[in-house]
Design an enzyme around this catalytic site. Sequence first.
Site, PDB file in Angstrom:
ATOM      1  N   HIS A  27     -15.094 -32.477 -66.510  1.00  0.00           N
ATOM      2  CA  HIS A  27     -16.028 -31.559 -65.867  1.00  0.00           C
ATOM      3  C   HIS A  27     -15.865 -30.158 -66.473  1.00  0.00           C
ATOM      4  O   HIS A  27     -15.038 -29.359 -66.008  1.00  0.00           O
ATOM      5  CB  HIS A  27     -15.759 -31.508 -64.361  1.00  0.00           C
ATOM      6  N   HIS A 258     -22.172 -30.252 -65.256  1.00  0.00           N
ATOM      7  CA  HIS A 258     -21.144 -30.421 -64.216  1.00  0.00           C
ATOM      8  C   HIS A 258     -20.067 -31.411 -64.632  1.00  0.00           C
ATOM      9  O   HIS A 258     -18.882 -31.087 -64.601  1.00  0.00           O
ATOM     10  CB  HIS A 258     -21.772 -30.891 -62.904  1.00  0.00           C
ATOM     11  N   GLU A 405      -8.651 -33.377 -36.292  1.00  0.00           N
ATOM     12  CA  GLU A 405      -7.648 -34.317 -36.801  1.00  0.00           C
ATOM     13  C   GLU A 405      -7.481 -34.218 -38.318  1.00  0.00           C
ATOM     14  O   GLU A 405      -6.361 -34.187 -38.829  1.00  0.00           O
ATOM     15  CB  GLU A 405      -8.020 -35.759 -36.420  1.00  0.00           C
TER      16      GLU A 405
END
Length: 656
Positions: A27, A258, A405
């Site tokens: 990338h 990208h 959580e």
Amino acid sequence: MPAPTKLMADAIRVLSMDAVEQANSGHPGMPMGMADVATVLWTRFMKYDAARPDWPDRDRFVLSAGHGSMLLYSLLHLTGVKAVTLEQIRNFRQIGSNTPGHPEWGHTPGVETTTGPLGQGLATAVGMAMAERKLAARFGDDLVDHRTWVVAGDGCLMEGVSHEAISLAGRLKLAKLTVLWDDNDITIDGHVGLSDGTDQLARFKAAGWAVKRIDGHDEGQIRRALAWATKQDRPTLIACKTVIGKGSPTFQGTHDVHGKALGKDEVVKTRDNLGWPHQPFVVPDEVYRPWRAAGRRGRKEVKAWEARLAASPQRTEFERAVAGDLPAHAFERLDQLMTEAAGSKPASATRQHSGAVLEKIFGDIPELVGGSADLTGSNNTFVKNTAIFDGPDYAGRYVNYGVREFGMAAAMNGMALHGGVIPYGGTFLVFTDYSRPAIRLAALMGVRVIHVGTHDSIGLGEDGPTHQPVEHLASLRAMPNLNVFRPADLIETAECWKLALDARRTPSVMALSRQKTAAVRDQAGENLSARGAYQLAAAGHPAQVTLFASGTEVPVALKARELLEAEGIGARVVSVPCFELFEAQPRDYQELLIGETPVRVAVEAGVRMGWDRFIGQDGVFVGLDGFGASGPYEKLYQHFGITAEAVAEAAKAKLD
């Protein structure tokens, strides 16, 4: 940008471009876009010494957008981290290199956490910032005074865990935490607007952060924004408006840059566009010199810090805590409790036994920092009279994580990675599904984090199948390098806590019951749970049946043994508190323990998966093959046939 700084940033661009091109994988876009921001940060603001990437008081740099790993590898190489040589850069994404596709903690010096699953780096960094404040409260700013910097992309901020992380950090006012948002408007699919229209500055501001937007390619704006961040009394977000793949004349600003190599022709064009006349992987001395100087910039600070440490009356305790060593007397009071329990055989829920264990060890292990995802009373994770971790002093040792959580689990990873803190946190076992990605990263990295998962079966009762974790034990046991403990009584619970605290490179899950259960052990001494499984009761008659069980079903197996023995059928009982530790035992022990009785039965209030290791495919399993139901737990056990009578009958049917 003045020429020297531009050249330094361009070195990141070309190294990233060249490494991805050679690997034909990776990338390049983010490293090329964030090169200017990273250059200013690492040369002017980051507190570090490239020769000492493990210096305890260094600033932490977290690349939450881990796919852009060449940004970090370029920085480590250019500043002079010895392990990240030019040859390692050439071997980007290759087997055995120090430069894997995504940054891996423990694999590459200078990498502070494993990243790649987006959003987790940001959430982990929150834990690092929490640990910094906690240790500063304990040892003073002379020994602990550093910042945590995060590079995050649009994807990181879309992930739900980012909301949990930024709201917790804002509530705690973690002023030494700064997120540098690579605000490039690009995702893999195209423009960010395809899927997201969030006003991120408003979002962070609403969560209690100070925010600022800058041109991410303007050195002056970058420098002033970073200086501003160091003066705030709350965490800071700097939105760095950047061009992805900056320097590539064809692909910059597009989603094409990208996640794939630019191609040979575009690499040549990019070199020309940047005015970089050198061959691939060639960095001239005039660029190396200022980068290596930046890597040495913190050396004086290190020496001054070492002098303060040497003169500190807390030196021994600080070094012990940072090394992760437990105090010599860590388990003295717990051992006394276990001895008493062997005589009194208390019957209680294992979550309450866990709370009793914490009461005995919490004061003797000052590194322990607990918490719960808004289930403190249910998880039994709070030790009475413990101060809450909060500003302005951050001296407390209990964190109110709220209903977060995943954020809690990731923050605990950050604490463990930072060092000097041993985190544990509670929720219902069923909600480990919410925290599972962070549990997985803890297992992958090998860090000591303890997850207290209560209400571990249909024994939860009336709350019903939405809260009854029938498949979770099997799911968690499937994860490499994770110890899943399901203790049967107080002695086993204490043994499992000891093992979790001694496991410095393995996270743990404590699966604990809501309902009361009978004691099964009348002896302490040797830690039998360390074997993962052990014979709890021998057969009184020639052994024909072996009964395997964990947790609250061990008393069920013991009662079934009594029923079988009363009919002259020899039955032995094996308690199995931890599959993973059993697999680590010598093969002869495993074979001897499993034995060769004609009938093998396993009983657990969950699904069968995993138990064939003990009983074989033709063995008998007494448990569930579907979800639970709502009702009193005693009736649920009867309804689903998880009873001593059912176990005994199943064994006899197999014998016939």
